[in-house]
Scaffold this motif. Structure first.
Motif, short mmCIF file in Angstrom:
data_model
loop_
_atom_site.label_atom_id
_atom_site.label_comp_id
_atom_site.label_asym_id
_atom_site.label_seq_id
_atom_site.Cartn_x
_atom_site.Cartn_y
_atom_site.Cartn_z
N VAL A 22 30.10 45.17 32.38
CA VAL A 22 31.08 44.10 32.20
C VAL A 22 31.14 43.23 33.46
N ALA A 23 31.06 43.85 34.62
CA ALA A 23 31.12 43.10 35.89
C ALA A 23 30.00 42.05 35.92
N LYS A 24 28.81 42.43 35.44
CA LYS A 24 27.68 41.49 35.42
C LYS A 24 27.98 40.28 34.54
N ARG A 25 28.58 40.58 33.40
CA ARG A 25 28.91 39.50 32.45
C ARG A 25 29.92 38.53 33.05
N ILE A 26 30.88 39.09 33.75
CA ILE A 26 31.92 38.25 34.37
C ILE A 26 31.30 37.36 35.44
N VAL A 27 30.41 37.95 36.24
CA VAL A 27 29.75 37.19 37.30
C VAL A 27 28.91 36.05 36.70
N GLU A 28 28.27 36.31 35.55
CA GLU A 28 27.51 35.25 34.88
C GLU A 28 28.39 34.05 34.55
N ALA A 29 29.58 34.33 34.03
CA ALA A 29 30.50 33.23 33.68
C ALA A 29 30.87 32.44 34.93
N LYS A 30 31.08 33.14 36.00
CA LYS A 30 31.43 32.49 37.28
C LYS A 30 30.24 31.64 37.76
N MET A 78 41.43 48.00 36.44
CA MET A 78 41.40 46.70 37.15
C MET A 78 40.82 46.86 38.55
N ALA A 79 41.19 47.95 39.22
CA ALA A 79 40.70 48.14 40.59
C ALA A 79 39.20 48.43 40.58
N LEU A 80 38.76 49.28 39.65
CA LEU A 80 37.33 49.61 39.57
C LEU A 80 36.50 48.37 39.25
N LEU A 81 37.02 47.53 38.35
CA LEU A 81 36.28 46.33 37.96
C LEU A 81 36.16 45.38 39.15
N ALA A 82 37.25 45.22 39.90
CA ALA A 82 37.19 44.35 41.09
C ALA A 82 36.16 44.89 42.08
N GLU A 91 33.57 37.52 45.05
CA GLU A 91 34.92 37.85 45.44
C GLU A 91 35.79 38.11 44.21
N ALA A 92 36.56 39.18 44.22
CA ALA A 92 37.47 39.48 43.10
C ALA A 92 38.72 40.13 43.66
N GLN A 93 39.85 39.84 43.01
CA GLN A 93 41.11 40.51 43.39
C GLN A 93 41.79 40.99 42.12
N SER A 94 42.33 42.20 42.17
CA SER A 94 43.03 42.71 40.98
C SER A 94 44.54 42.56 41.15
N PHE A 95 45.23 42.39 40.01
CA PHE A 95 46.67 42.21 39.99
C PHE A 95 47.30 43.02 38.86
N THR A 96 48.43 43.62 39.11
CA THR A 96 49.19 44.27 38.02
C THR A 96 49.79 43.15 37.17
N GLY A 97 50.33 43.49 36.01
CA GLY A 97 50.98 42.49 35.17
C GLY A 97 52.11 41.81 35.93
N ALA A 124 44.58 32.81 43.91
CA ALA A 124 43.35 33.61 44.01
C ALA A 124 42.15 32.81 43.51
N LEU A 125 42.33 32.08 42.40
CA LEU A 125 41.23 31.27 41.85
C LEU A 125 40.85 30.15 42.82
N ASP A 126 41.90 29.48 43.33
CA ASP A 126 41.64 28.36 44.25
C ASP A 126 40.89 28.82 45.49
N GLU A 127 41.08 30.08 45.86
CA GLU A 127 40.37 30.61 47.03
C GLU A 127 38.97 31.13 46.66
N GLY A 128 38.57 30.90 45.39
CA GLY A 128 37.21 31.25 44.98
C GLY A 128 37.05 32.64 44.40
N ASN A 129 38.16 33.31 44.15
CA ASN A 129 38.08 34.67 43.59
C ASN A 129 37.96 34.67 42.07
N ILE A 130 37.45 35.76 41.57
CA ILE A 130 37.62 36.09 40.16
C ILE A 130 38.91 36.91 40.12
N ALA A 131 39.85 36.55 39.24
CA ALA A 131 41.12 37.28 39.19
C ALA A 131 41.07 38.31 38.07
#
Ligand code: ADP
Ligand code: ASP
Ligand code: MG
Length: 425
Positions: A22-30, A78-82, A91-97, A124-131
């Motif tokens: 899944v991480a690979k797929r997310i990076v592709e979108a980015k 969420m933490a493992l995916l980040a 760059e990725a940051q995880s957030f609770t609800g 987080a997005l503006d700083e270039g992260n995947i949230a």
């Protein structure tokens, strides 16, 4: 390129391999130039396992603590995916609800989202992260307690964030290739639907097609957020759920007369036996149920026996609310005045959904004929403008779904529907 919200369900992140895929797929979108917000569910059957664990400790745990426990599942993923995304050099940051600004009412175990304030996600997005956001959870507006949104609630988190962030699309990644004309686990010959209207999807979801949660579709319709349901395991185009038909080639996809067959075995039936046949009785019963914050589905009142002036009232509700409902009615027995209660959790519901029902009067008769040909006995019936539902014995459900699916010509004559993962729990 705009902002996309992607949601990955539990079966897509069932183990370390799944998380890396899944991480690979997310990076592709980015890499394709999108800003990406990801909503993630708990790994595999974690939520069910946490529920089983809680039941071993206490038969009726307090809502607040139960929610606190269940949200732990999404925190893990969420933490493992980040971590997995960072490992791919992004760059990725995880957030609770709560950190993501998902504000809810304070009804534990099935809270409703009342506001979304995604300030930290924007930053987080503006700083270039995947949230990465933990699905299925929020924080109550008044008490600031942690809440959960009800089973399958990550779908709602995704659409709510998509609306608040003005996303282009909300992609729901799951373990099948889209929304099918029936659950592919039950009907191998189910067909993938290319486009379905919010209205038909709403009815399918409300009738038990758990590929999308009812509240999520409600939310998407209100804010007009197109949803793309697709597999995280294949690259195939999935099902678009939106207000207007999509174009395919240079043609618009037609609205189907019948969208599909849904089934649900998560409900139980309560029968209130020996109710005096006089005004105010149904009101008293359902006041007691609603004061206990229980949502009910179908209701039937039988004809009263002339000799006794007593009648029976049956209704269906989620099995998980069964004990609470029985307790609430017993507590109010004196005021309501009934003889006894019967509880039956061996029922199932089958529903046929389609906007074409409005203008095709033969649909209802064909539906009942299909059930009768399959030897299925009907216990309760309810209808809406674009849906007809029946309650049967739980054991008859799969057979009934297949019979109705065939009778309406929905069987595919080519490929079998693929189920890529998940345990169907
Ligand atoms: P996730 O973990 O991704 O949220 P769910 O288990 O909640 O996945 O939903 C996907 C499942 O929904 C599928 O595996 C399938 O068994 C079930 N399902 C029920 N009805 C349908 C339908 N009409 N089309 C597709 N899937 C359906
Ligand atoms: N993990 C939660 C559940 O199993 C929420 C979700 O998956 O959407 O119900
Ligand atoms: Mg789900």
């Amino acid at each position: 390129m705009g902002l996309v919200v992607q949601k990955y369900g539990g079966s897509s992140v069932a183990d370390a391999e799944g998380i890396k895929r899944v991480a690979k797929r997310i990076v592709e979108a980015k890499q394709n130039g999108h800003q990406v917000v990801v909503v993630v569910s708990a790994m595999g059957d974690t939520t069910d396992e946490l529920i089983d664990l809680a039941e071993k400790v206490s038969p009726m745990p307090a809502g607040r603590e139960f929610d606190m426990l269940l949200t732990a599942g999404e925190r893990i993923s969420m933490a493992l995916l980040a971590m997995a995304i960072k490992n791919l050099g992004h760059e990725a940051q995880s957030f609770t609800g709560s950190q993501a600004g998902v504000i809810t009412d304070s009804v534990h175990n099935k809270a409703r989202i009342i506001d979304v304030t995604p300030g930290r996600i924007r930053t987080a997005l503006d700083e270039g992260n995947i949230a990465i956001v933990a699905g299925f959870q929020g924080v109550s507006q008044d008490k600031k307690d942690i809440t959960t949104l009800g089973r399958g609630g990550s779908d709602t988190t995704a659409v709510a964030l998509a609306a608040a962030l003005d996303a282009e699309v909300c992609e729901i990644y799951t373990d099948v290739d889209g929304v099918f004309t029936a659950d592919p686990r039950v009907v191998k010959k189910a067909k993938k639907i290319d486009w379905i209207s919010f209205e038909d999807m709403l009815e399918l979801a409300a009738s038990g097609s758990k590929v999308l949660l009812h509240r999520c579709v409600e939310y998407a319709r209100r804010y007009n957020i197109p949803i793309h349901v697709r597999s995280s395991f294949s690259g195939l185009r999935g099902t678009w759920v939106s207000s207007e038909p999509i174009e395919q080639g240079d043609q618009k996809v037609e609205q189907a007369i019948i969208s599909g067959v849904a089934h649900d075995t998560s409900e139980a039936k309560v029968t209130v036996v020996g109710v005096p046949d006089k005004p105010g009785e149904a009101a008293a019963i359902f006041r007691a149920i609603s004061d206990a914050e229980i949502n009910i589905d179908m209701i039937v009142q039988n004809v009263s026996a002339a000799s006794t002036g007593l009648t029976d009232i049956s209704f269906t509700l989620p099995k998980t609310e069964g004990r609470k409902a029985i307790d609430a009615l017993e507590r109010n027995k004196g005021g309501i005045g009934f003889e006894s209660l019967r509880y039956d959790d061996q029922i199932g519901k089958i529903s046929l959904v389609g906007a074409g029902m409005k203008t095709n009067p033969g649909v209802t008769a064909s539906f009942f004929e299909a059930l009768s040909d399959a030897g299925v006995n009907i216990e309760l019936i309810s209808t809406s403008e674009i849906r007809i539902s029946v309650v049967t014995r739980a054991d008859d459900v799969s057979e009934a779904v297949r019979a109705v699916h065939s009778a309406f010509g929905l069987d595919s004559d080519s490929d079998e529907a693929v189920v890529y993962g998940g345990t169907g729990r």
